[in-house]
Design an enzyme around this catalytic site. Structure first.
Site, PDB file in Angstrom:
ATOM      1  N   HIS A  51      46.374  79.919  18.063  1.00  0.00           N
ATOM      2  CA  HIS A  51      47.158  78.979  18.888  1.00  0.00           C
ATOM      3  C   HIS A  51      47.633  79.730  20.131  1.00  0.00           C
ATOM      4  O   HIS A  51      48.373  80.712  20.029  1.00  0.00           O
ATOM      5  CB  HIS A  51      48.365  78.427  18.124  1.00  0.00           C
ATOM      6  N   GLU A  73      38.401  71.982  16.648  1.00  0.00           N
ATOM      7  CA  GLU A  73      39.858  71.908  16.786  1.00  0.00           C
ATOM      8  C   GLU A  73      40.429  71.470  15.446  1.00  0.00           C
ATOM      9  O   GLU A  73      39.819  70.670  14.736  1.00  0.00           O
ATOM     10  CB  GLU A  73      40.263  70.877  17.860  1.00  0.00           C
TER      11      GLU A  73
END
Length: 1013
Positions: free
Chosen positions: A861, A987
């Site tokens: 992230h 994702e």
């Protein structure tokens, strides 16, 4: 204040004899024909007319080709005067002897075009963007610079050959010739002859009889005759209509008083405007064509303006109505019985008819005031060629750079710039951090001139990066000061500043705005509950009055995209620190510019000061000062919840250079310093066009940010459904009022597409994280015995340990970085500087229920450095309920990736600022809902725990390893076998914050591959 108009010119009959001509300085008699150039006022956010006698107007060099399109108020003139304006315009601005009423002989020289020899080598050709050498012949056209309209009409210079190429575009008509240029007679005989050949008058010769082929010309002639006859009939009808209206006006002026006319309007349910001429116009229109019915969309009053009837009402308190029609609904005009005693009104009988409008001109309407319909940040030097981003800029270098002066000069000139040794002439300064910290005499001059200082790496990035110049300047900035960098417009140097208001000494147009003292960033002096505005001159001797728990200071905003206004109004009641003396201070202007002014008014007593403050507040907002619930009213200001609290000193203490008291490991100290770097926070806001003058860092309330999110949520529906422009206008006005933006002289852009909404969602996400970081800096203990770094570290509520570079876990993480760098993300390589093991307070306990869930992975992230104070202290969060769901590809959740570079792109680094932070989190994915295209998820299907966006490339699953039950997908990228997907890489999204347990924080260096050298 002037009425906003997109037209540069205005014509009317003088309403009084008070105005004086800007050319001859003589008064303009009442009712005489006068013309104006509309100029941006330096004193407020609006335009003002510069009036001229009719003949004088043409002498100052105005070139109008289509008066009906270019001149506001043209159609309201008497017919003969319309023809007079048309003929003068057609003659190239030559009014002719006796035509102006003064009998003066009109000049035949074209005042808005000039020829001369360059007085220096500073000017730049606006055609080819190359330098015009001293002594070289140059030609100019007077134009308004859209970035500095307050300067009025200024010369824009061209090489003669470049001018010839742009002859039509510049409005140099075919009938004009070189000999009509102002200054032509001062040229050498040789240059005169050359210029005559380059710019001859072009005669339009008719066809010879022998040119007709197969009768086609005859057909064309018949068609032309028909069109001429049709136009002639329309002209006659327009003339008759004009004479009817003016006959009514002339008779009404003789027979009725202004009060009588007002009574007639009221009786026919029409709004009464201000001004005698406007009242007369409305009554005449009603008598000739019928009383106008209210607007169907907003019930507002329709008013005739040149080409149509426009609604003057408001759709909402934020936005005016956009209705425009040539066929408004009407009812019969009624004259009350008591007015029938007036003989003219008794006799008047007008046959009901529709107003006739002239045909729409085929001439393009030139919009002279800058418009913007894109939400992307505008390049600082938008006129520059792509390979010369520094065109028209002067660069100053200070300190010991890696290149010598000659090398630096070569690079700067290659990029279109010029080297200068003077701070006062510079657009930009390139230096090193040590020089800024040392602050020698030369650097003090740079600061005094408000010139931005950037690092040497800026020169590398500016040619290689796809980012806008403004973004790069922000990324490489070394100085806390600095006006926005602007290209030099020929010989007029006027970089735009960001001060709230100009100095009281400044009068009229700004000749050299860059040296205006008020342009420097304001230093707010905090006393008690609020900061005293330094423009008051009382920051050291007075404080803002606080009474009954309420601070008498208000910052107000007003945005109207239609008018192009982006205004502020600041109001303060100041009390002397020692004596019983009171002042009302107010400042106003346009956000992000030096346009504006201020007023300091001493009051006789405290009571009168309070009364005057409350009166002004109510006048500007429509609300009483003490009212609990604020109601927004049309054309009135809205208060911004800007907190000028007492915590500024606490921030300063905790952002000073750390001492030697810290017990933390050196890498952790550096990490904490990086996370709480206030300059980085400011740079992030500048990238989003946030006005740091009106909204200083950390001062906008969280509630106001959430209200802005709500507006973006409302915007998404009209944008996706193609709703009315009025609705989008309304929401855009509300958004920009809540979050002050610096657009300079450009109009605020409409939020009328998904990309602009997405950009603003991202901006608010960052604002929230910066608000968290700044709140942390302001809050907490004031323990002077601790090092500032240690104090800030404790506020993160996270245990941060340095991972040994030689350990097994460090080796696994470095391999994960190396293997999952995507082939398409080839602008940089990633170098791991430090690895930190992190444990957020309470997060492990929160994650405990999900430890038993299958399919747990260690995923990436990435985020801006400025967001990490919020991430570490509060965890990764889901966008607030107010945020629009369309701002995120798979709805509002927490996003992760298995390819390091996919997440690294969200770090927003550059060659000048190559250090970024990225996290590894253990994510409990469970059963994944697999998707190939965007889907705005608000609730997962039953039995699903997360979403996986399927990419075309995936880490080789056979190379994945498992650590303590958690999969680490560290294989190199291979084709996934999924081809019909919108995503290149995977994702992963979870919608419950408890499904995330942050494990590692990496400090990465982005080694960009592109370089100038």
């Amino acid at each position: 204040m002037a009425e906003a108009s997109e037209r540069l010119y205005r014509v009317q009959y003088a309403k009084s004899g008070r105005a004086s001509c800007k050319k001859c300085s003589e008064s303009i008699p009442k009712d005489s024909l006068r013309m104006a150039i509309m100029v941006q006022s330096p004193m407020f956010d609006g335009k003002v007319p510069h009036w001229y006698h009719f003949s004088c107007f043409w002498k100052v060099g105005q070139s109008i080709r289509h008066p009906d399109v270019e001149v506001d108020g043209f159609s309201e003139l008497r017919w003969d005067d319309q023809q007079k304006v048309k003929k003068t315009a057609e003659a190239g601005g030559v009014a002719g002897k006796g035509q102006d009423g003064s009998g003066g002989k009109a000049e035949k020289t074209l005042g808005d075009f000039a020829a001369e020899y360059a007085k220096s080598n500073r000017s730049m050709c606006k055609g080819c963007l190359e330098k015009i050498e001293k002594g070289q012949m140059r030609l100019s056209k007077k134009m308004v610079d859209p970035e500095k309209p307050q300067l009025g009409m200024i010369d824009r210079w061209y090489h003669p050959t470049c001018f010839v190429k742009k002859r039509d575009e510049l409005g140099f008509r075919p009938e004009y010739s070189a000999s009509q240029l102002k200054g032509f007679s001062l040229l050498s005989a040789e240059d005169k002859e050359a210029l005559k050949k380059q710019l001859p008058a072009i005669k339009n010769e008719g066809k010879r009889k022998g040119d007709e082929v197969d009768g086609t010309d005859e057909v064309a002639k018949k068609k032309s005759r028909k069109e001429t006859d049709k136009y002639s009939k329309l002209e006659k009808a327009l003339k008759a209509q004009n004479e009817l209206i003016w006959n009514i006006k002339d008779e009404l002026k003789k027979a009725c008083s202004t009060n009588d006319l007002k009574e007639l309007l009221i009786f026919n349910q029409q709004q009464v405007p201000s001004g005698e001429s406007a009242i007369l116009d409305r009554v005449a229109d009603g008598m000739a064509f019928g009383a106008l019915l209210p607007c169907k969309e907003c019930s507002g009053q329709l008013v005739f303006k040149s080409d149509a009837y426009y609604c003057t009402g408001d759709v909402t308190a934020w936005t005016k109505c956009m209705v425009k029609t040539q066929n408004p609904s009407r009812k019969e005009w009624v004259t009350p019985k008591e007015f029938r005693e007036i003989s003219y009104l008794k006799k008047l009988k007008v046959k009901k008819q529709d107003r006739i409008f002239p045909p729409e001109s085929s001439a393009p309407i030139t919009v002279h005031w800058p418009l913007s319909v894109t939400s992307a940040p505008t390049a600082v030097n938008s006129s520059a060629p792509a390979d010369k981003p520094l065109s028209n800029m002067k660069i100053l270098t200070l300190g010991k750079l890696s290149q010598n002066k000659d090398e630096a000069k070569a690079v700067i000139e290659k990029l279109g710039g010029k080297l200068t040794g003077s701070a006062n002439k510079a657009s930009l300064c390139i230096s090193i951090k040590k020089e800024v910290e040392k602050m020698n005499k030369k650097m003090e001059e740079v600061k005094e001139a408000n010139i931005r200082v950037v690092s040497e790496d800026f020169l590398q990035d500016v040619s290689a990066s796809t980012k806008s110049l403004q973004d790069l300047l922000s990324a490489h900035s070394l100085s806390p000061w600095g006006a926005e960098v602007k290209a030099e417009p020929g010989e007029v140097v006027a970089p735009r500043g960001k001060s709230a208001a100009p100095s009281k000494k400044s009068k009229g147009c700004f000749k050299e705005e860059g040296v205006n003292k008020s342009e420097k960033r304001m230093k707010l002096t905090l006393k008690g509950g609020a900061a005293v505005d330094p423009d008051s001159g009382l920051e050291h001797s007075a404080h803002v009055l606080e009474k009954g728990g309420k601070v008498f200071s208000a910052t107000l905003g007003l945005v109207d995209i239609v008018k192009g206004t982006n205004s502020y109004y600041k109001l303060q009641l100041l009390e002397d620190d020692k004596e019983s003396r009171y002042w009302i201070f107010r400042s106003w202007g346009r956000l992000g510019t030096v346009i504006g002014s201020n007023k300091l008014e001493q009051m006789p007593s405290k009571e009168e000061a309070v009364e005057q403050f409350m009166k002004l507040y109510e006048e500007k907002t429509g609300n009483a000062w003490h009212s609990k619930n604020f109601t927004k009213y049309p054309k009135k200001f809205y208060p911004l919840e800007i907190d000028y609290g007492q915590d500024e000193e606490a921030v300063k203490k905790l952002t000073v250079k750390p001492g030697t008291k810290s017990k933390l490991p050196k890498p952790v100290q550096e990490l904490v310093g990086m996370i709480f770097d206030v300059d980085s926070m400011k740079k992030a806001l500048v990238e989003y066009e946030i006005d740091l003058q009106k909204m200083p860092l950390g001062k906008l309330s969280r509630r106001q940010i959430q209200a802005a999110y709500s507006i973006l949520s409302e915007v998404q529906q009209p944008v996706s459904q193609g709703s009315s422009e009025s609705q989008i206008l309304d929401l855009s006005n509300r958004f920009y009022t809540l979050i002050p933006h610096d657009f300079g002289m450009k109009k605020p852009p409409l939020l009328n597409n998904a990309d602009s909404v997405q950009a603003k969602v991202e901006m608010l996400d960052n604002l929230l994280d910066i608000e968290v970081a700044y709140s942390l800096l302001r809050g907490g203990s004031d323990d002077s015995s601790k090092d500032p770094i240690d104090v800030n570290y404790e506020k993160l509520k996270t245990d941060i340990k340095v991972v040994d570079r030689d350990s097994e876990e460090a080796e696994v993480i470095r391999k994960y970085v190396k293997n999952t760098h995507a082939t398409t993300h080839n602008a940089y390589d990633l170098e791991v500087i430090d690895i930190f093991k992190i444990e957020r307070e309470g997060e492990s306990q929160r994650y405990k229920p999900f430890r038993q869930l299958h399919n747990r992975r260690l995923l990436w992230h990435g985020s801006r450095t400025t967001n990490f104070a919020g991430i570490l202290s509060q965890g990764l969060r889901i966008a607030p309920p107010e945020a629009p769901v369309t701002g995120y590809m798979f709805g509002k959740g927490i996003y992760f990736a298995d390819m390091v570079s996919k997440s690294a792109n969200y770090c927003h680094t550059s060659q000048g600022d190559p250090i970024g932070l990225i996290m590894l989190g253990e994510v409990a994915l469970g059963n994944m809902y697999e998707l190939k295209h965007a889907s705005h998820i608000s609730k997962l299907p039953k039995g699903k725990h997360s979403v996986k966006g399927l990419g075309k490339t995936t880490p080789d699953p056979s190379a994945s390893i498992t650590l303590e039950g958690v999969e680490v997908p560290l294989g190199t990228g291979i084709p996934s076998g999924v081809n019909d997907t919108a995503l290149l890489y995977n994702e992963y999204i979870v919608y419950d914050i408890a499904q995330v347990n942050l494990k590692y924080l990496l400090k990465l260096k982005f080694n960009f591959k592109t370089s100038l050298w």
